[in-house]
Design a protein around this motif. Structure first.
Motif, short mmCIF file in Angstrom:
data_model
loop_
_atom_site.label_atom_id
_atom_site.label_comp_id
_atom_site.label_asym_id
_atom_site.label_seq_id
_atom_site.Cartn_x
_atom_site.Cartn_y
_atom_site.Cartn_z
N ASP A 1 0.67 -1.21 0.05
CA ASP A 1 0.03 0.19 0.02
C ASP A 1 1.03 1.18 0.07
OD1 ASP A 1 -2.80 1.35 0.58
OD2 ASP A 1 -1.48 1.97 2.38
N LEU A 2 1.91 1.25 0.85
CA LEU A 2 2.77 2.53 0.90
C LEU A 2 3.48 2.64 -0.49
CD1 LEU A 2 4.23 4.73 2.64
CD2 LEU A 2 5.93 2.91 3.34
N ALA A 3 4.01 1.57 -1.29
CA ALA A 3 4.79 1.42 -2.35
C ALA A 3 3.63 2.11 -3.45
CB ALA A 3 5.06 0.29 -3.03
N VAL A 4 2.32 1.73 -3.71
CA VAL A 4 1.53 2.10 -4.21
C VAL A 4 1.09 3.48 -4.24
CG1 VAL A 4 -0.99 2.03 -5.02
CG2 VAL A 4 0.47 0.00 -4.85
N ARG A 5 1.05 4.00 -3.01
CA ARG A 5 0.98 5.56 -2.57
C ARG A 5 1.73 6.38 -3.28
NH1 ARG A 5 -1.08 7.11 3.02
NH2 ARG A 5 0.07 5.47 3.73
N LEU A 6 3.04 5.78 -2.94
CA LEU A 6 4.32 6.80 -3.44
C LEU A 6 4.29 6.70 -4.91
CD1 LEU A 6 6.74 5.51 -0.73
CD2 LEU A 6 6.01 7.93 -1.09
N ALA A 7 4.07 5.93 -5.51
CA ALA A 7 3.96 5.64 -7.06
C ALA A 7 3.11 6.58 -7.79
CB ALA A 7 3.99 4.30 -7.60
N ILE A 8 1.89 6.61 -7.02
CA ILE A 8 0.78 7.49 -7.29
C ILE A 8 1.26 9.08 -7.50
CG2 ILE A 8 -1.55 8.21 -7.05
CD1 ILE A 8 -2.59 5.29 -6.47
N LEU A 9 1.73 9.13 -6.24
CA LEU A 9 2.27 10.73 -6.13
C LEU A 9 3.36 10.94 -7.03
CD1 LEU A 9 2.51 13.19 -4.35
CD2 LEU A 9 3.98 12.00 -2.97
N ILE A 10 4.49 10.13 -6.87
CA ILE A 10 5.50 10.83 -8.00
C ILE A 10 5.25 10.38 -9.22
CG2 ILE A 10 7.94 10.25 -8.32
CD1 ILE A 10 7.22 11.44 -5.56
N GLY A 11 4.33 9.33 -9.64
CA GLY A 11 4.25 9.18 -10.91
C GLY A 11 3.24 10.01 -11.46
N GLY A 12 2.16 10.44 -10.94
CA GLY A 12 1.37 11.38 -11.17
C GLY A 12 2.01 12.67 -11.54
N ALA A 13 2.83 13.22 -10.28
CA ALA A 13 3.38 14.40 -10.38
C ALA A 13 4.46 14.51 -11.84
CB ALA A 13 4.45 14.96 -9.31
N GLU A 14 5.13 13.50 -11.91
CA GLU A 14 6.00 13.40 -13.16
C GLU A 14 5.25 13.56 -14.43
OE1 GLU A 14 9.27 13.55 -15.31
OE2 GLU A 14 9.26 13.99 -13.06
N GLY A 15 4.21 12.62 -14.48
CA GLY A 15 3.35 12.79 -15.75
C GLY A 15 2.90 13.87 -15.99
N ALA A 16 2.32 14.71 -14.97
CA ALA A 16 1.77 16.30 -15.10
C ALA A 16 2.85 17.07 -15.64
CB ALA A 16 1.03 16.89 -13.81
N ALA A 17 3.93 17.10 -14.98
CA ALA A 17 5.08 17.98 -15.33
C ALA A 17 5.64 17.64 -17.02
CB ALA A 17 6.37 17.53 -14.33
N ILE A 18 5.57 16.33 -17.33
CA ILE A 18 5.96 16.08 -18.58
C ILE A 18 4.91 16.87 -19.50
CG2 ILE A 18 6.11 14.35 -20.30
CD1 ILE A 18 7.38 12.65 -18.15
N LEU A 19 3.76 16.60 -19.32
CA LEU A 19 2.57 17.00 -20.22
C LEU A 19 2.67 18.64 -20.10
CD1 LEU A 19 -0.06 16.35 -21.74
CD2 LEU A 19 -1.18 16.79 -19.58
N ILE A 20 2.77 19.25 -18.97
CA ILE A 20 3.01 20.72 -18.88
C ILE A 20 4.21 21.37 -19.78
CG2 ILE A 20 3.39 22.69 -17.55
CD1 ILE A 20 1.83 21.27 -15.30
N ARG A 21 5.10 20.67 -19.70
CA ARG A 21 6.52 21.04 -20.49
C ARG A 21 6.26 20.90 -21.96
NH1 ARG A 21 11.44 21.72 -17.94
NH2 ARG A 21 11.50 21.06 -15.80
N ARG A 22 5.72 19.92 -22.24
CA ARG A 22 5.33 19.62 -23.82
C ARG A 22 4.31 20.79 -24.12
NH1 ARG A 22 5.08 13.20 -24.80
NH2 ARG A 22 7.35 12.53 -24.56
N LEU A 23 3.32 21.17 -23.74
CA LEU A 23 2.42 22.07 -23.89
C LEU A 23 2.76 23.26 -23.75
CD1 LEU A 23 -0.90 20.24 -22.25
CD2 LEU A 23 -0.22 20.33 -24.89
N SER A 24 3.60 23.47 -22.82
CA SER A 24 3.99 25.03 -22.73
C SER A 24 5.34 25.18 -22.25
CB SER A 24 2.88 25.87 -21.71
OG SER A 24 3.27 27.23 -21.83
#
Length: 318
Positions: A159-182
């Motif tokens: 459960d701890l690993a999943v929560r960390l993966a969601i936090l870091i993976g979600g933030a990294e995915g959003a950062a990549i998307l924002i960088r590509r768009l703007s």
């Protein structure tokens, strides 16, 4: 608005310390901010990732001291040593367990943003935090097993690993998307992004003070003792990590910041059952040094640098 955000960034350590003060003084605001904590964590992790150069991250990750040795020292070796030492001096199993779990937590997610405010190395701070997060699903349950003998406490590593993966993976995915768009927006409004991060950290600081005023007023002597222990643990960890790291002064201060300021709330929320009042109080008190140490460091760091510079000059003259 773009003019206000850079000014907030420049006053970041003061803003964070004032967040604690406001949360303590106005419990109503702390209670309002409490449900926003997970959102604020996502925002300042995202903001930090947007401001970090990927090539610098890769370079830092290749340094085994940053990516492996010091993360292991922070989340496995130090928790064991601090837990043993606290039990030896206090004889209180619940307090020693609380200290061990607090020290077993990874560096705080906002440390990279704080490092940037203080003129330290945000990339080094981020990589150390991420690598520490990668191993705590293994190390935190082990530390709990050692110090929680006879207590009904459990951390689910999956459960701890999943929560960390969601936090870091979600933030990294959003950062990549924002960088590509703007990409242009990110590069030209860096201080504004930092300002948003500081605001998120400010609201987070307010929210972590929920319930603290009541505790201090109800049991002032116990609360003051726990606050003193929390500051002592934070300062000791900073001194140990800073002295052990074999790098430049900036690198030492950066590792020290990561060593002291831990994401205690992460493991606090991961514990499977209700905590004892002693453990809950200590975890709550740990939030005070996390959000006030940046202001203390902002005052202390220039004096240390000046002293070391004068010392080096005097040595050269002799």
């Amino acid at each position: 608005m773009y003019r206000i955000l850079p000014e907030i960034t420049r006053r970041g350590p003061t803003v964070l310390a004032s967040g604690c003060a406001i949360g303590l003084a106005i419990p109503y605001l702390a209670d309002l901010a409490r449900p926003l904590l997970s959102v604020m964590v996502f925002i300042f992790v995202l903001g930090t990732l947007l401001r970090i150069n990927n090539s610098e991250v890769i370079r830092a990750a290749r340094n085994i001291k940053i990516s492996l040795i010091f993360p292991v020292l922070m989340v496995f070796v130090c928790p064991y040593l601090f837990g043993v030492a606290s039990f030896y001096f206090s004889g209180n199993q619940e307090l020693s367990l609380a200290i061990a779990i607090a020290v077993a937590a990874p560096p705080a997610s906002g440390n990279a943003a704080v490092a940037r405010m203080l003129g330290l190395d945000p990339t080094m701070s981020l990589v150390t935090a991420l690598c520490s997060m990668a191993i705590i699903p293994i190390t935190a349950p082990l530390i709990l097993h050692v110090f929680a003998d006879g207590l009904s406490l459990f951390i689910d590593p999956i459960d701890l690993a999943v929560r960390l993966a969601i936090l870091i993976g979600g933030a990294e995915g959003a950062a990549i998307l924002i960088r590509r768009l703007s990409q242009t927006f990110v590069s030209t409004h860096g201080l504004a992004i930092d300002g948003v991060v500081v605001i998120a950290l400010f609201l987070f600081a307010i929210g972590t003070m929920a319930g603290m005023q009541l505790i201090i007023l109800d049991k002032p002597s116990l609360a003051i003792s726990m606050i003193a222990i929390a500051y002592c643990v934070n300062v000791c960890l900073q001194l140990i990590m800073g002295c052990l790291y074999p790098g430049s002064l900036t690198s030492k201060f950066t590792m020290a910041l990561n060593g002291g300021n831990r994401n205690v709330g992460l493991l606090w929320s991961a514990l499977s059952v209700s905590l004892s009042p002693t453990m809950a109080l200590f975890f709550a008190c740990c939030q005070l040094p996390i959000h006030t140490m940046p202001k203390i460091l902002q005052f202390v760091l220039p004096k240390i640098e000046s002293f070391l510079s004068k010392l080096a000059i005097s040595k050269n003259q002799t």
